[in-house]
Design a protein around this motif. Structure first.
Motif, PDB file in Angstrom:
ATOM      1  N   ARG A 216      14.984  12.499  20.154  1.00 10.76           N
ATOM      2  CA  ARG A 216      13.538  12.743  20.062  1.00 10.76           C
ATOM      3  C   ARG A 216      13.177  13.341  18.695  1.00 10.76           C
ATOM      4  N   GLN A 217      14.002  14.279  18.241  1.00 13.75           N
ATOM      5  CA  GLN A 217      13.739  14.910  16.949  1.00 13.75           C
ATOM      6  C   GLN A 217      13.824  13.893  15.812  1.00 13.75           C
ATOM      7  N   ILE A 218      14.825  13.028  15.887  1.00 14.21           N
ATOM      8  CA  ILE A 218      14.966  11.968  14.877  1.00 14.21           C
ATOM      9  C   ILE A 218      13.780  11.006  14.961  1.00 14.21           C
ATOM     10  N   SER A 219      13.382  10.666  16.187  1.00 10.17           N
ATOM     11  CA  SER A 219      12.283   9.720  16.395  1.00 10.17           C
ATOM     12  C   SER A 219      10.973  10.267  15.855  1.00 10.17           C
ATOM     13  N   GLU A 220      10.741  11.559  16.052  1.00  8.45           N
ATOM     14  CA  GLU A 220       9.518  12.188  15.541  1.00  8.45           C
ATOM     15  C   GLU A 220       9.455  12.064  14.025  1.00  8.45           C
ATOM     16  N   GLN A 221      10.591  12.284  13.374  1.00  9.10           N
ATOM     17  CA  GLN A 221      10.625  12.190  11.914  1.00  9.10           C
ATOM     18  C   GLN A 221      10.387  10.752  11.461  1.00  9.10           C
ATOM     19  N   GLN A 222      11.041   9.805  12.136  1.00  3.30           N
ATOM     20  CA  GLN A 222      10.862   8.396  11.775  1.00  3.30           C
ATOM     21  C   GLN A 222       9.427   7.945  12.021  1.00  3.30           C
ATOM     22  N   LEU A 223       8.848   8.402  13.122  1.00  4.18           N
ATOM     23  CA  LEU A 223       7.476   8.030  13.445  1.00  4.18           C
ATOM     24  C   LEU A 223       6.511   8.596  12.409  1.00  4.18           C
ATOM     25  N   SER A 224       6.750   9.819  11.986  1.00  4.89           N
ATOM     26  CA  SER A 224       5.916  10.435  10.954  1.00  4.89           C
ATOM     27  C   SER A 224       5.997   9.649   9.649  1.00  4.89           C
ATOM     28  N   ASN A 225       7.218   9.245   9.275  1.00  9.87           N
ATOM     29  CA  ASN A 225       7.404   8.453   8.054  1.00  9.87           C
ATOM     30  C   ASN A 225       6.710   7.108   8.162  1.00  9.87           C
ATOM     31  N   PHE A 226       6.827   6.489   9.346  1.00 11.43           N
ATOM     32  CA  PHE A 226       6.222   5.176   9.549  1.00 11.43           C
ATOM     33  C   PHE A 226       4.699   5.255   9.464  1.00 11.43           C
ATOM     34  N   LYS A 227       4.128   6.249  10.099  1.00 11.65           N
ATOM     35  CA  LYS A 227       2.667   6.394  10.096  1.00 11.65           C
ATOM     36  C   LYS A 227       2.127   6.653   8.693  1.00 11.65           C
ATOM     37  N   SER A 228       2.903   7.375   7.896  1.00 12.98           N
ATOM     38  CA  SER A 228       2.444   7.667   6.531  1.00 12.98           C
ATOM     39  C   SER A 228       2.415   6.411   5.674  1.00 12.98           C
ATOM     40  N   GLN A 229       3.234   5.401   6.047  1.00 16.90           N
ATOM     41  CA  GLN A 229       3.275   4.149   5.292  1.00 16.90           C
ATOM     42  C   GLN A 229       2.351   3.078   5.879  1.00 16.90           C
ATOM     43  N   GLN A 230       1.825   3.345   7.066  1.00 20.70           N
ATOM     44  CA  GLN A 230       1.021   2.348   7.764  1.00 20.70           C
ATOM     45  C   GLN A 230      -0.346   2.180   7.105  1.00 20.70           C
ATOM     46  N   HIS A 231      -0.821   0.972   7.026  1.00 16.07           N
ATOM     47  CA  HIS A 231      -2.141   0.712   6.468  1.00 16.07           C
ATOM     48  C   HIS A 231      -3.217   1.305   7.368  1.00 16.07           C
ATOM     49  N   VAL A 232      -4.300   1.747   6.737  1.00 20.72           N
ATOM     50  CA  VAL A 232      -5.409   2.325   7.488  1.00 20.72           C
ATOM     51  C   VAL A 232      -5.996   1.298   8.451  1.00 20.72           C
ATOM     52  N   SER A 233      -6.066   0.039   8.028  1.00 20.37           N
ATOM     53  CA  SER A 233      -6.635  -1.008   8.888  1.00 20.37           C
ATOM     54  C   SER A 233      -5.808  -1.173  10.163  1.00 20.37           C
ATOM     55  N   GLU A 234      -4.476  -1.003  10.072  1.00 14.88           N
ATOM     56  CA  GLU A 234      -3.616  -1.107  11.251  1.00 14.88           C
ATOM     57  C   GLU A 234      -3.889   0.040  12.218  1.00 14.88           C
ATOM     58  N   LYS A 235      -4.083   1.240  11.663  1.00 11.37           N
ATOM     59  CA  LYS A 235      -4.382   2.396  12.506  1.00 11.37           C
ATOM     60  C   LYS A 235      -5.706   2.192  13.244  1.00 11.37           C
ATOM     61  N   ILE A 236      -6.694   1.661  12.540  1.00  7.38           N
ATOM     62  CA  ILE A 236      -8.003   1.429  13.159  1.00  7.38           C
ATOM     63  C   ILE A 236      -7.903   0.351  14.231  1.00  7.38           C
ATOM     64  N   ASN A 237      -7.158  -0.707  13.957  1.00  9.51           N
ATOM     65  CA  ASN A 237      -6.980  -1.766  14.958  1.00  9.51           C
ATOM     66  C   ASN A 237      -6.381  -1.211  16.246  1.00  9.51           C
ATOM     67  N   HIS A 238      -5.400  -0.341  16.126  1.00 10.04           N
ATOM     68  CA  HIS A 238      -4.777   0.259  17.303  1.00 10.04           C
ATOM     69  C   HIS A 238      -5.767   1.160  18.031  1.00 10.04           C
ATOM     70  N   MET A 239      -6.558   1.909  17.274  1.00 17.34           N
ATOM     71  CA  MET A 239      -7.548   2.781  17.895  1.00 17.34           C
ATOM     72  C   MET A 239      -8.566   1.973  18.690  1.00 17.34           C
ATOM     73  N   LEU A 240      -9.046   0.882  18.112  1.00 11.85           N
ATOM     74  CA  LEU A 240     -10.042   0.042  18.787  1.00 11.85           C
ATOM     75  C   LEU A 240      -9.443  -0.657  20.000  1.00 11.85           C
ATOM     76  N   MET A 241      -8.203  -1.089  19.871  1.00 16.74           N
ATOM     77  CA  MET A 241      -7.547  -1.857  20.924  1.00 16.74           C
ATOM     78  C   MET A 241      -7.453  -1.093  22.240  1.00 16.74           C
ATOM     79  N   VAL A 242      -7.193   0.203  22.146  1.00 19.92           N
ATOM     80  CA  VAL A 242      -6.945   0.975  23.364  1.00 19.92           C
ATOM     81  C   VAL A 242      -8.206   1.589  23.964  1.00 19.92           C
ATOM     82  N   LYS A 243      -9.342   1.421  23.295  1.00 16.98           N
ATOM     83  CA  LYS A 243     -10.596   1.963  23.839  1.00 16.98           C
ATOM     84  C   LYS A 243     -11.058   1.121  25.029  1.00 16.98           C
ATOM     85  N   THR A 244     -11.534   1.796  26.058  1.00 25.30           N
ATOM     86  CA  THR A 244     -12.029   1.103  27.245  1.00 25.30           C
ATOM     87  C   THR A 244     -13.206   0.206  26.901  1.00 25.30           C
ATOM     88  N   ASP A 245     -14.108   0.718  26.091  1.00 22.81           N
ATOM     89  CA  ASP A 245     -15.214  -0.091  25.581  1.00 22.81           C
ATOM     90  C   ASP A 245     -15.442   0.278  24.119  1.00 22.81           C
TER      91      ASP A 245
END
Length: 334
Positions: A216-245
């Motif tokens: 879990r500790q390793i995964s948290e670090q990897q996830l943090s690194n991945f998110k820092s490299q992720q495009h903003v548009s990808e983050k927004i797409n994920h946010m919109l995707m999971v919204k009920t409406d």
């Protein structure tokens, strides 16, 4: 750029090799050239969704198997998921394994979003794939989930039901129902697996608390690194995707959720050659086939974030060159 871990992509090549298709042949067929430069290969290399789609489409056509993704999913092992697989394997129960999946799924692939809900005696795990994911990608993902849980709990364990958004012939539907050992629905609103809530407390034979904590500790670090490299548009797409409406989805609220100013968000999206309006429109269009016909057009317009039905009608005609009513009738006639 939507992507998946190199080891998950490579597991497909391993399966193809067992079917008599050499890696070089498959990669040449899809014109694969990612990571040809060694400098591009970082600690955790990623493969684009475009290449993954292409590989599964090539495999399905070459092997002449419309259910290739299903067959591929049956051969998955926890190791194919990398650190996520070992995290799941060291969990103490299905409930904690699902929580791991929800938290760290993007370490394997950020090509969709997992959701979980419990409705009394029934639990549901749902996958919302990126719109460009092809049918074989979805088949593999859903089958792999069931396959891994059977490996860790009980080979005879079966879901209560499976739903697929795609259509399958009667013959293929029977094949799926036989392996999953439960009713299979097609043309569904979501790709989802339903199972008894009692499964959640079933203990894993491979439970290892110490290993799980370290991973879990390793995964948290990897996830943090991945998110820092992720495009903003990808983050927004994920946010919109999971919204009920999509009501109250606008640039300002989205920027606040990302802890940046609207001006900074606009600048980032411009660099990625897109805009918030384009991303919102893409998500609205993704939901149309899933929602049209399930509610009144007025309610559909509101759920998609339009101020009124007339605004929705104008946008709809711009997208499809038809009115919503005519489009719905055409879909029924297919």
């Amino acid at each position: 750029m939507y992507s998946l871990a190199d080891h998950y992509f490579s597991s497909t090549l391993d399966y193809l090799q067992s079917q008599g298709i050499a890696n070089e042949v498959a990669l040449k067929a899809i014109k694969f050239n990612e990571y040809s430069d060694n400098k591009a290969r970082q600690f955790a290399p990623r493969i684009t969704l475009t290449s993954y789609n292409a590989l599964l489409e090539y495999s399905q056509k070459t092997l002449n198997d419309p259910l290739f993704g299903f067959k591929l999913g049956q051969h998955v092992r926890t190791a194919n998921f990398g650190i996520l697989g070992y995290l799941i394997e060291s969990s103490d129960s299905l409930a904690s394994a699902i929580q791991v999946l929800l938290n760290y799924d993007s370490l394997v692939a950020d090509i969709g979003k997992s959701q979980f809900e419990q409705l009394g005696d029934i639990a549901i795990i749902r996958w919302l794939p990126h719109p460009s994911c092809n049918e074989q990608v979805i088949l593999r993902n859903m089958t792999a989930w069931v396959c891994v849980i059977r490996q860790l709990l009980n080979s005879k364990l079966s879901p209560s039901s499976i739903c697929f958004t795609h259509h399958y012939s009667k013959e293929h539907l029977n094949t799926l129902a036989t392996w999953f050992n439960c009713p299979v629905s097609i043309n569904a609103k979501y790709n989802e697996i339903s199972f008894p809530s009692s499964y959640l407390t079933l203990p894993f034979k491979t439970d290892n608390a110490a290993v799980h904590l370290a991973l879990r500790q390793i995964s948290e670090q990897q996830l943090s690194n991945f998110k820092s490299q992720q495009h903003v548009s990808e983050k927004i797409n994920h946010m919109l995707m999971v919204k009920t409406d999509l009501q109250e989805c606008d640039l300002i609220r989205t920027a606040n959720a990302l802890n940046i100013t609207p001006r900074t968000l606009q600048r980032h999206l411009k660099l990625e050659q897109t805009s918030f309006a384009i991303l919102l429109e893409q998500e609205r269009k993704r939901r149309i086939p899933l929602l049209i016909g399930t509610q009144s057009l007025a309610n559909l317009a509101l759920s998609l974030g339009f101020k009124d039905q007339s605004s929705f009608n104008r946008a709809f005609k711009r997208w499809y060159s038809y009115s919503p009513i005519k489009y719905f009738k055409m879909q029924i006639g297919k």
